[in-house]
Design a protein around this motif. Structure first.
Motif, PDB file in Angstrom:
ATOM      1  N   ALA A  29       0.843  -1.077   0.048  1.00  0.00           N
ATOM      2  CA  ALA A  29      -0.202  -0.028   0.151  1.00  0.00           C
ATOM      3  C   ALA A  29       0.899   1.317   0.005  1.00  0.00           C
ATOM      4  N   ALA A  30       0.384   2.243  -0.592  1.00  0.00           N
ATOM      5  CA  ALA A  30       1.137   3.631  -0.589  1.00  0.00           C
ATOM      6  C   ALA A  30       1.035   4.240   0.697  1.00  0.00           C
ATOM      7  N   PRO A  31       2.232   4.829   1.177  1.00  0.00           N
ATOM      8  CA  PRO A  31       2.220   5.814   2.330  1.00  0.00           C
ATOM      9  C   PRO A  31       1.314   6.827   1.923  1.00  0.00           C
ATOM     10  N   PRO A  32       0.699   7.828   2.744  1.00  0.00           N
ATOM     11  CA  PRO A  32      -0.080   8.971   2.367  1.00  0.00           C
ATOM     12  C   PRO A  32       0.345   9.793   1.845  1.00  0.00           C
ATOM     13  N   ASN A  33       1.826   9.998   1.589  1.00  0.00           N
ATOM     14  CA  ASN A  33       2.469  10.867   0.894  1.00  0.00           C
ATOM     15  C   ASN A  33       2.793  10.698  -0.589  1.00  0.00           C
ATOM     16  N   LEU A  34       2.140   9.470  -0.757  1.00  0.00           N
ATOM     17  CA  LEU A  34       2.517   9.000  -2.438  1.00  0.00           C
ATOM     18  C   LEU A  34       1.185   8.643  -3.063  1.00  0.00           C
ATOM     19  N   ARG A  35       1.257   8.694  -4.408  1.00  0.00           N
ATOM     20  CA  ARG A  35       0.288   8.382  -5.342  1.00  0.00           C
ATOM     21  C   ARG A  35       0.346   6.908  -5.718  1.00  0.00           C
ATOM     22  N   ARG A  36      -0.712   6.098  -6.017  1.00  0.00           N
ATOM     23  CA  ARG A  36      -0.854   4.946  -6.342  1.00  0.00           C
ATOM     24  C   ARG A  36      -1.887   4.667  -7.469  1.00  0.00           C
ATOM     25  N   HIS A  63       5.731  10.092  -6.252  1.00  0.00           N
ATOM     26  CA  HIS A  63       5.430  11.295  -5.605  1.00  0.00           C
ATOM     27  C   HIS A  63       4.477  12.205  -6.207  1.00  0.00           C
ATOM     28  N   PRO A  64       3.700  12.866  -5.457  1.00  0.00           N
ATOM     29  CA  PRO A  64       2.936  13.902  -6.112  1.00  0.00           C
ATOM     30  C   PRO A  64       3.580  14.935  -6.912  1.00  0.00           C
ATOM     31  N   ARG A  65       4.741  15.325  -6.420  1.00  0.00           N
ATOM     32  CA  ARG A  65       5.405  16.343  -7.321  1.00  0.00           C
ATOM     33  C   ARG A  65       5.510  16.010  -8.769  1.00  0.00           C
ATOM     34  N   LEU A  66       5.603  14.745  -8.998  1.00  0.00           N
ATOM     35  CA  LEU A  66       5.699  14.281 -10.252  1.00  0.00           C
ATOM     36  C   LEU A  66       4.369  13.933 -11.297  1.00  0.00           C
ATOM     37  N   GLU A  67       3.391  14.251 -10.633  1.00  0.00           N
ATOM     38  CA  GLU A  67       2.043  14.134 -11.193  1.00  0.00           C
ATOM     39  C   GLU A  67       1.908  14.697 -12.473  1.00  0.00           C
ATOM     40  N   ASP A  68       2.107  15.985 -12.899  1.00  0.00           N
ATOM     41  CA  ASP A  68       2.326  16.625 -14.123  1.00  0.00           C
ATOM     42  C   ASP A  68       3.653  16.574 -15.028  1.00  0.00           C
ATOM     43  N   ASP A  69       4.525  16.047 -14.310  1.00  0.00           N
ATOM     44  CA  ASP A  69       5.656  15.941 -15.290  1.00  0.00           C
ATOM     45  C   ASP A  69       5.446  15.245 -16.514  1.00  0.00           C
ATOM     46  N   PRO A  70       5.736  15.881 -17.710  1.00  0.00           N
ATOM     47  CA  PRO A  70       5.426  15.145 -18.882  1.00  0.00           C
ATOM     48  C   PRO A  70       6.234  13.853 -19.144  1.00  0.00           C
ATOM     49  N   ALA A  71       7.501  13.795 -18.904  1.00  0.00           N
ATOM     50  CA  ALA A  71       8.166  12.510 -18.841  1.00  0.00           C
ATOM     51  C   ALA A  71       7.653  11.468 -18.191  1.00  0.00           C
ATOM     52  N   HIS A  72       7.452  11.712 -16.735  1.00  0.00           N
ATOM     53  CA  HIS A  72       6.659  10.897 -15.870  1.00  0.00           C
ATOM     54  C   HIS A  72       5.371  10.533 -16.436  1.00  0.00           C
ATOM     55  N   ARG A  73       4.445  11.255 -16.984  1.00  0.00           N
ATOM     56  CA  ARG A  73       2.993  10.873 -17.052  1.00  0.00           C
ATOM     57  C   ARG A  73       3.406   9.999 -18.431  1.00  0.00           C
ATOM     58  N   TRP A  74       4.386  10.054 -19.311  1.00  0.00           N
ATOM     59  CA  TRP A  74       4.701   9.047 -20.205  1.00  0.00           C
ATOM     60  C   TRP A  74       5.035   7.993 -19.908  1.00  0.00           C
ATOM     61  N   MET A  75       5.968   7.814 -18.952  1.00  0.00           N
ATOM     62  CA  MET A  75       6.315   6.408 -18.214  1.00  0.00           C
ATOM     63  C   MET A  75       5.300   5.765 -17.593  1.00  0.00           C
ATOM     64  N   ARG A  76       4.282   6.535 -16.844  1.00  0.00           N
ATOM     65  CA  ARG A  76       3.280   5.991 -16.274  1.00  0.00           C
ATOM     66  C   ARG A  76       2.377   5.325 -17.247  1.00  0.00           C
TER      67      ARG A  76
END
Length: 300
Positions: free
Chosen positions: A153-160, A274-287
Protein backbone atom coordinates in the motif's frame (compact mmCIF):
# COMPACT_ATOMS: atom_id res chain seq x y z
CA UNK A 1 22.52 35.81 -1.32
CA UNK A 2 20.12 37.53 -3.71
CA UNK A 3 18.49 35.39 -6.42
CA UNK A 4 19.93 37.68 -9.12
CA UNK A 5 23.42 36.54 -8.11
CA UNK A 6 22.62 32.81 -8.36
CA UNK A 7 23.45 30.92 -11.56
CA UNK A 8 20.40 28.73 -12.18
CA UNK A 9 22.52 26.52 -14.44
CA UNK A 10 23.99 25.12 -11.23
CA UNK A 11 20.69 23.52 -10.22
CA UNK A 12 21.23 20.41 -12.34
CA UNK A 13 24.81 19.81 -11.09
CA UNK A 14 23.54 20.40 -7.55
CA UNK A 15 20.81 17.81 -8.02
CA UNK A 16 23.28 15.23 -9.36
CA UNK A 17 25.94 15.89 -6.73
CA UNK A 18 23.43 15.48 -3.92
CA UNK A 19 21.97 12.32 -5.48
CA UNK A 20 25.23 10.62 -6.44
CA UNK A 21 27.33 11.92 -3.51
CA UNK A 22 30.31 11.48 -5.81
CA UNK A 23 31.90 14.07 -8.11
CA UNK A 24 32.94 11.65 -10.86
CA UNK A 25 29.57 9.90 -11.05
CA UNK A 26 27.72 13.22 -11.03
CA UNK A 27 29.98 14.48 -13.83
CA UNK A 28 29.30 11.38 -15.93
CA UNK A 29 25.55 11.77 -15.48
CA UNK A 30 25.77 15.44 -16.52
CA UNK A 31 28.13 14.76 -19.47
CA UNK A 32 30.71 17.03 -17.87
CA UNK A 33 34.38 16.51 -17.10
CA UNK A 34 35.30 15.79 -13.51
CA UNK A 35 37.11 19.12 -13.26
CA UNK A 36 34.04 20.99 -14.51
CA UNK A 37 31.87 19.28 -11.90
CA UNK A 38 34.45 20.05 -9.21
CA UNK A 39 34.31 23.73 -10.20
CA UNK A 40 30.51 23.59 -10.05
CA UNK A 41 30.71 22.11 -6.55
CA UNK A 42 33.08 24.87 -5.47
CA UNK A 43 30.69 27.55 -6.78
CA UNK A 44 27.75 25.84 -5.10
CA UNK A 45 29.58 25.79 -1.78
CA UNK A 46 30.12 29.53 -2.04
CA UNK A 47 26.54 30.21 -3.15
CA UNK A 48 25.06 28.08 -0.36
CA UNK A 49 27.68 29.03 2.24
CA UNK A 50 27.88 25.33 3.10
CA UNK A 51 30.19 22.40 2.32
CA UNK A 52 27.22 20.36 1.00
CA UNK A 53 29.36 17.20 0.58
CA UNK A 54 31.71 16.15 3.38
CA UNK A 55 34.29 13.41 2.87
CA UNK A 56 34.13 10.57 5.42
CA UNK A 57 35.88 7.17 5.62
CA UNK A 58 32.85 5.64 3.91
CA UNK A 59 32.61 8.23 1.14
CA UNK A 60 30.92 11.61 0.83
CA UNK A 61 28.00 12.42 3.12
CA UNK A 62 25.45 15.23 2.85
CA UNK A 63 25.43 18.05 5.33
CA UNK A 64 22.09 18.92 7.01
CA UNK A 65 21.77 21.89 4.65
CA UNK A 66 22.42 19.62 1.66
CA UNK A 67 19.69 17.21 2.79
CA UNK A 68 17.27 20.13 3.06
CA UNK A 69 18.26 21.32 -0.43
CA UNK A 70 17.79 17.83 -1.82
CA UNK A 71 14.24 17.70 -0.48
CA UNK A 72 13.48 21.11 -1.98
CA UNK A 73 15.02 20.26 -5.36
CA UNK A 74 12.94 17.10 -5.61
CA UNK A 75 9.87 19.32 -5.82
CA UNK A 76 11.39 22.35 -7.54
CA UNK A 77 13.09 20.78 -10.56
CA UNK A 78 10.09 18.84 -11.92
CA UNK A 79 8.03 22.02 -11.61
CA UNK A 80 10.66 24.01 -13.54
CA UNK A 81 10.83 21.35 -16.25
CA UNK A 82 7.06 21.37 -16.57
CA UNK A 83 7.04 25.16 -16.74
CA UNK A 84 9.39 25.25 -19.71
CA UNK A 85 8.54 21.97 -21.44
CA UNK A 86 4.78 22.28 -21.05
CA UNK A 87 3.04 19.56 -23.03
CA UNK A 88 5.65 19.38 -25.79
CA UNK A 89 7.43 16.34 -24.37
CA UNK A 90 8.42 13.92 -27.11
CA UNK A 91 9.86 10.58 -25.95
CA UNK A 92 11.50 10.11 -29.35
CA UNK A 93 13.88 13.01 -28.69
CA UNK A 94 13.90 13.23 -24.88
CA UNK A 95 17.00 12.26 -22.89
CA UNK A 96 15.43 11.90 -19.43
CA UNK A 97 16.47 9.20 -16.97
CA UNK A 98 13.72 7.07 -15.42
CA UNK A 99 14.57 5.27 -12.18
CA UNK A 100 12.24 2.45 -11.15
CA UNK A 101 12.40 0.09 -8.17
CA UNK A 102 10.82 -3.35 -8.51
CA UNK A 103 11.28 -7.00 -7.62
CA UNK A 104 11.93 -9.62 -10.26
CA UNK A 105 8.24 -10.59 -10.28
CA UNK A 106 6.73 -7.52 -12.05
CA UNK A 107 9.77 -7.41 -14.32
CA UNK A 108 9.14 -11.01 -15.34
CA UNK A 109 5.49 -10.23 -16.12
CA UNK A 110 6.00 -6.87 -17.83
CA UNK A 111 9.62 -6.90 -19.00
CA UNK A 112 9.15 -8.79 -22.27
CA UNK A 113 7.01 -5.93 -23.57
CA UNK A 114 8.13 -3.00 -21.41
CA UNK A 115 11.82 -2.94 -22.29
CA UNK A 116 11.34 -3.21 -26.08
CA UNK A 117 8.60 -0.56 -25.99
CA UNK A 118 10.76 1.79 -23.92
CA UNK A 119 13.80 1.51 -26.18
CA UNK A 120 11.66 1.78 -29.32
CA UNK A 121 9.63 4.80 -28.23
CA UNK A 122 12.35 6.61 -26.26
CA UNK A 123 15.69 5.67 -27.88
CA UNK A 124 17.65 8.43 -26.12
CA UNK A 125 16.13 8.00 -22.66
CA UNK A 126 17.63 5.78 -19.95
CA UNK A 127 15.76 3.32 -17.74
CA UNK A 128 17.46 2.31 -14.48
CA UNK A 129 15.79 -0.50 -12.51
CA UNK A 130 16.90 -1.23 -8.95
CA UNK A 131 15.71 -3.83 -6.41
CA UNK A 132 13.37 -3.01 -3.56
CA UNK A 133 15.18 -2.10 -0.33
CA UNK A 134 14.14 -0.81 3.10
CA UNK A 135 14.90 2.74 1.85
CA UNK A 136 12.81 2.49 -1.33
CA UNK A 137 9.95 4.70 -0.14
CA UNK A 138 12.41 7.23 1.29
CA UNK A 139 14.28 7.27 -2.02
CA UNK A 140 11.00 7.86 -3.86
CA UNK A 141 10.06 10.65 -1.46
CA UNK A 142 13.45 12.36 -1.82
CA UNK A 143 13.66 12.13 -5.61
CA UNK A 144 16.21 9.33 -5.99
CA UNK A 145 13.51 7.17 -7.58
CA UNK A 146 10.72 8.04 -10.01
CA UNK A 147 8.46 4.99 -9.69
CA UNK A 148 8.05 1.89 -7.56
CA UNK A 149 6.23 -1.25 -8.72
CA UNK A 150 4.89 -3.05 -5.66
CA UNK A 151 1.86 -4.71 -4.09
CA UNK A 152 2.46 -2.72 -0.91
CA UNK A 153 0.00 0.00 0.00
CA UNK A 154 1.14 3.54 -0.70
CA UNK A 155 2.19 5.67 2.27
CA UNK A 156 -0.05 8.75 2.69
CA UNK A 157 2.43 11.05 0.92
CA UNK A 158 2.57 8.99 -2.31
CA UNK A 159 0.23 8.37 -5.25
CA UNK A 160 -0.74 4.86 -6.38
CA UNK A 161 -2.22 3.49 -9.60
CA UNK A 162 -3.37 -0.16 -9.75
CA UNK A 163 -1.87 -2.24 -12.55
CA UNK A 164 -3.14 -5.82 -12.17
CA UNK A 165 -4.34 -8.37 -9.65
CA UNK A 166 -2.61 -11.65 -8.90
CA UNK A 167 -3.36 -14.73 -6.84
CA UNK A 168 -0.96 -17.18 -5.24
CA UNK A 169 -0.23 -20.85 -5.91
CA UNK A 170 2.02 -23.42 -4.33
CA UNK A 171 5.12 -24.57 -6.20
CA UNK A 172 6.55 -27.98 -5.29
CA UNK A 173 9.19 -30.29 -6.64
CA UNK A 174 7.68 -33.03 -8.81
CA UNK A 175 9.11 -35.52 -6.31
CA UNK A 176 7.44 -33.86 -3.30
CA UNK A 177 5.52 -36.25 -0.98
CA UNK A 178 2.40 -34.10 -1.36
CA UNK A 179 0.92 -35.34 -4.61
CA UNK A 180 -2.58 -33.85 -4.61
CA UNK A 181 -3.74 -30.88 -6.69
CA UNK A 182 -4.41 -28.65 -3.66
CA UNK A 183 -2.63 -27.92 -0.41
CA UNK A 184 -4.45 -27.83 2.91
CA UNK A 185 -3.77 -25.57 5.85
CA UNK A 186 -2.14 -28.56 7.58
CA UNK A 187 0.10 -29.18 4.55
CA UNK A 188 1.32 -25.58 4.65
CA UNK A 189 2.18 -25.89 8.32
CA UNK A 190 3.78 -29.32 8.12
CA UNK A 191 6.43 -28.69 5.46
CA UNK A 192 9.19 -26.03 5.42
CA UNK A 193 8.93 -23.09 3.04
CA UNK A 194 11.13 -21.19 0.62
CA UNK A 195 10.06 -17.60 1.14
CA UNK A 196 10.79 -14.38 -0.74
CA UNK A 197 11.92 -11.76 1.74
CA UNK A 198 11.54 -8.83 -0.64
CA UNK A 199 11.59 -5.33 0.74
CA UNK A 200 11.16 -6.21 4.40
CA UNK A 201 13.09 -9.40 5.24
CA UNK A 202 11.31 -9.94 8.54
CA UNK A 203 7.80 -9.80 7.06
CA UNK A 204 6.40 -11.12 3.81
CA UNK A 205 2.88 -10.79 2.45
CA UNK A 206 2.40 -14.56 2.26
CA UNK A 207 3.89 -15.36 5.66
CA UNK A 208 1.69 -12.68 7.22
CA UNK A 209 -1.38 -14.41 5.80
CA UNK A 210 -0.23 -17.78 7.05
CA UNK A 211 0.31 -16.38 10.53
CA UNK A 212 -3.22 -14.93 10.55
CA UNK A 213 -4.54 -18.41 9.71
CA UNK A 214 -2.64 -19.87 12.62
CA UNK A 215 -0.08 -21.54 10.33
CA UNK A 216 3.37 -21.24 11.84
CA UNK A 217 5.30 -22.20 8.73
CA UNK A 218 9.03 -22.74 8.97
CA UNK A 219 10.93 -20.53 6.53
CA UNK A 220 13.82 -22.93 5.99
CA UNK A 221 15.12 -20.98 2.99
CA UNK A 222 14.70 -17.22 2.68
CA UNK A 223 15.74 -15.56 -0.57
CA UNK A 224 15.47 -12.05 -2.05
CA UNK A 225 14.12 -13.08 -5.48
CA UNK A 226 11.20 -15.11 -6.80
CA UNK A 227 13.51 -16.89 -9.25
CA UNK A 228 15.62 -18.08 -6.32
CA UNK A 229 12.53 -19.44 -4.57
CA UNK A 230 11.72 -21.51 -7.66
CA UNK A 231 15.27 -22.88 -7.68
CA UNK A 232 15.06 -23.67 -3.96
CA UNK A 233 12.13 -26.10 -4.27
CA UNK A 234 13.71 -28.28 -6.96
CA UNK A 235 14.55 -31.69 -5.52
CA UNK A 236 13.50 -30.69 -1.98
CA UNK A 237 10.43 -30.90 0.23
CA UNK A 238 10.17 -27.10 0.41
CA UNK A 239 6.96 -25.29 -0.49
CA UNK A 240 7.11 -21.94 -2.28
CA UNK A 241 3.98 -19.79 -2.33
CA UNK A 242 4.38 -17.62 -5.42
CA UNK A 243 2.30 -15.40 -7.75
CA UNK A 244 0.48 -17.58 -10.28
CA UNK A 245 1.72 -15.88 -13.44
CA UNK A 246 5.31 -16.09 -12.26
CA UNK A 247 4.97 -19.75 -11.34
CA UNK A 248 3.42 -20.62 -14.68
CA UNK A 249 6.26 -18.91 -16.55
CA UNK A 250 8.86 -20.96 -14.66
CA UNK A 251 7.13 -24.33 -14.68
CA UNK A 252 9.07 -27.32 -16.02
CA UNK A 253 9.19 -31.09 -15.57
CA UNK A 254 10.91 -30.76 -12.19
CA UNK A 255 8.11 -28.64 -10.70
CA UNK A 256 4.39 -28.81 -9.95
CA UNK A 257 1.88 -26.03 -9.36
CA UNK A 258 -0.81 -26.73 -6.77
CA UNK A 259 -3.76 -24.68 -5.56
CA UNK A 260 -3.84 -23.12 -2.11
CA UNK A 261 -6.59 -22.91 0.53
CA UNK A 262 -9.14 -20.27 -0.44
CA UNK A 263 -8.25 -18.29 2.68
CA UNK A 264 -4.94 -17.32 1.06
CA UNK A 265 -5.92 -14.16 -0.79
CA UNK A 266 -4.24 -12.50 -3.75
CA UNK A 267 -2.54 -9.17 -4.16
CA UNK A 268 -3.01 -6.07 -6.30
CA UNK A 269 0.14 -4.77 -7.96
CA UNK A 270 0.46 -1.06 -8.58
CA UNK A 271 2.92 1.72 -9.24
CA UNK A 272 3.73 4.45 -6.73
CA UNK A 273 5.12 7.94 -7.27
CA UNK A 274 5.47 11.26 -5.47
CA UNK A 275 2.74 13.86 -6.12
CA UNK A 276 5.34 16.39 -7.30
CA UNK A 277 5.76 14.25 -10.44
CA UNK A 278 2.04 14.05 -11.17
CA UNK A 279 2.19 16.54 -14.05
CA UNK A 280 5.79 16.02 -15.16
CA UNK A 281 5.52 15.21 -18.91
CA UNK A 282 8.23 12.52 -18.93
CA UNK A 283 6.78 10.91 -15.85
CA UNK A 284 3.25 10.95 -17.25
CA UNK A 285 4.55 9.23 -20.39
CA UNK A 286 6.37 6.56 -18.34
CA UNK A 287 3.29 5.85 -16.22
CA UNK A 288 1.14 5.57 -19.34
CA UNK A 289 3.65 3.20 -20.93
CA UNK A 290 3.74 0.90 -17.90
CA UNK A 291 -0.05 0.94 -17.59
CA UNK A 292 -0.43 0.10 -21.28
CA UNK A 293 2.07 -2.74 -21.11
CA UNK A 294 0.49 -4.12 -17.92
CA UNK A 295 -2.97 -4.14 -19.51
CA UNK A 296 -1.68 -5.97 -22.57
CA UNK A 297 0.36 -8.50 -20.55
CA UNK A 298 -2.33 -9.36 -18.01
CA UNK A 299 -5.59 -8.62 -19.83
CA UNK A 300 -6.68 -6.17 -17.11
Amino acid sequence: MHIDNVDLNLLRPLELLLRERHVSRAAARANLTQSAMSRALARLRVACDDELLVRTPGGYELTPRARMLQDELATLLPAIRTLFEGTSFDPATANDVMRVAASDYPLAILGDDLFPAFTREAPQMSLIVTPMTPTTFTDLDQGRLDLVLTPLAAPPNLRRQPLFAEDFVGVLASSHPLSGPRLTVDDLGRYPHATVAGMFPQQTIVMDQLERLGIHATAEVRVPYFTAAVAAVRGTELIAVLPRRFAERHLDAALRIVELPSAITGIAYGMLWHPRLEDDPAHRWMRALIARVAAAATGE
